[in-house]
Design an enzyme around this catalytic site. Sequence first.
Site, PDB file in Angstrom:
ATOM      1  N   SER A  55       0.860  -1.175   0.000  1.00 41.66           N
ATOM      2  CA  SER A  55       0.000   0.000   0.000  1.00 41.66           C
ATOM      3  C   SER A  55       0.893   1.220   0.000  1.00 41.66           C
ATOM      4  O   SER A  55       1.975   1.198   0.603  1.00 41.66           O
ATOM      5  CB  SER A  55      -0.895   0.037   1.245  1.00 41.66           C
ATOM      6  OG  SER A  55      -1.983  -0.832   1.114  1.00 41.66           O
ATOM      7  N   GLU A  62      -0.803  18.842  -5.897  1.00 43.33           N
ATOM      8  CA  GLU A  62      -2.113  18.871  -6.545  1.00 43.33           C
ATOM      9  C   GLU A  62      -3.049  17.782  -6.029  1.00 43.33           C
ATOM     10  O   GLU A  62      -4.098  17.565  -6.613  1.00 43.33           O
ATOM     11  CB  GLU A  62      -1.913  18.717  -8.057  1.00 43.33           C
ATOM     12  CG  GLU A  62      -1.013  19.774  -8.689  1.00 43.33           C
ATOM     13  CD  GLU A  62       0.491  19.493  -8.530  1.00 43.33           C
ATOM     14  OE1 GLU A  62       0.823  18.422  -7.983  1.00 43.33           O
ATOM     15  OE2 GLU A  62       1.300  20.332  -8.940  1.00 43.33           O
ATOM     16  N   SER A  63      -2.738  17.080  -4.952  1.00 44.13           N
ATOM     17  CA  SER A  63      -3.574  16.093  -4.250  1.00 44.13           C
ATOM     18  C   SER A  63      -2.824  14.778  -4.012  1.00 44.13           C
ATOM     19  O   SER A  63      -1.864  14.776  -3.256  1.00 44.13           O
ATOM     20  CB  SER A  63      -4.945  15.868  -4.873  1.00 44.13           C
ATOM     21  OG  SER A  63      -5.719  17.053  -4.717  1.00 44.13           O
ATOM     22  N   HIS A  68      -3.161   0.095  -3.687  1.00 40.89           N
ATOM     23  CA  HIS A  68      -3.207  -1.087  -2.825  1.00 40.89           C
ATOM     24  C   HIS A  68      -3.098  -2.268  -3.776  1.00 40.89           C
ATOM     25  O   HIS A  68      -3.942  -2.419  -4.662  1.00 40.89           O
ATOM     26  CB  HIS A  68      -4.505  -1.134  -2.019  1.00 40.89           C
ATOM     27  CG  HIS A  68      -4.700   0.120  -1.227  1.00 40.89           C
ATOM     28  ND1 HIS A  68      -3.964   0.398  -0.102  1.00 40.89           N
ATOM     29  CD2 HIS A  68      -5.486   1.187  -1.430  1.00 40.89           C
ATOM     30  CE1 HIS A  68      -4.301   1.586   0.354  1.00 40.89           C
ATOM     31  NE2 HIS A  68      -5.236   2.096  -0.430  1.00 40.89           N
ATOM     32  N   CYS A  83      -5.891  18.263  -8.282  1.00 37.30           N
ATOM     33  CA  CYS A  83      -6.657  19.510  -8.200  1.00 37.30           C
ATOM     34  C   CYS A  83      -6.248  20.435  -9.337  1.00 37.30           C
ATOM     35  O   CYS A  83      -5.109  20.395  -9.800  1.00 37.30           O
ATOM     36  CB  CYS A  83      -6.385  20.198  -6.874  1.00 37.30           C
ATOM     37  SG  CYS A  83      -7.252  19.378  -5.538  1.00 37.30           S
TER      38      CYS A  83
END
Lengths: 129, 129
Positions: A55, A62-63, A68, A83
């Site tokens: 993971s 930008e985010s 996973h 974003c």
Amino acid sequence: MDTMGRHVIAELWECDIDKLNNMDYIERVFVNAALEAGAEVREVAFHKFAPQGVSGVVIISESHLTIHSFPEHGYASIDVYTCGDRIDPNVAADYIAHSLESKKSEVVELPRGMGEITLKPRQENVYSK
Amino acid sequence: MDTMGRHVIAELWECDIDKLNNMDYIERVFVNAALEAGAEVREVAFHKFAPQGVSGVVIISESHLTIHSFPEHGYASIDVYTCGDRIDPNVAADYIAHSLESKKSEVVELPRGMGEITLKPRQENVYSK
């Protein structure tokens, strides 16, 4: 900063099993995917599970990008959220799918930060009956 | 491990602006939200942006929780993704919404790792015309 964002969700099946279990490889792929899309990497955190699976997240200005992996199922669950409209999250998602050698995938895109959440299928849903 | 997962996406509006800009507070809220839902915390990575905003992730054994906050808009973009059916991601999402004092939200849930991705609105969409 505007709240507008694009969130790509990719279900990657039939991936290369060894790659899905290789944390160092996945971490490199994710950082490169972010850079490939033109994003700025801020934080990187990955975790290897026993007996298998990885993971991890790359936080970008930008985010984020997350994974996973389930090597025993050849499956990786991917999110690429960006974003603004400067970056196309699909560039990173495609880079990841290619790097994990996924042969079957479903990819959708959701708008974020703009009110109603809707689903935009990006490609033919290979799982439909 | 089974690939089946539940992914809750919460758009939280009209949050407490100071809380949205307080990285230490948000980090505590996210770790507690994960524990409240019964998840096992594996990695924690948060980033504070200048002049404002916080991004962060808590990787749990069961997948992840992420936030991107936009204090200037009173908005926080939340994801809570849990694998398996032991944990309800809504418990964590509700805990976060309450802790950030969100007064308006849209919450949807997507199945992950099960083929077709569909959207299940969790509550009335307050943004619908």
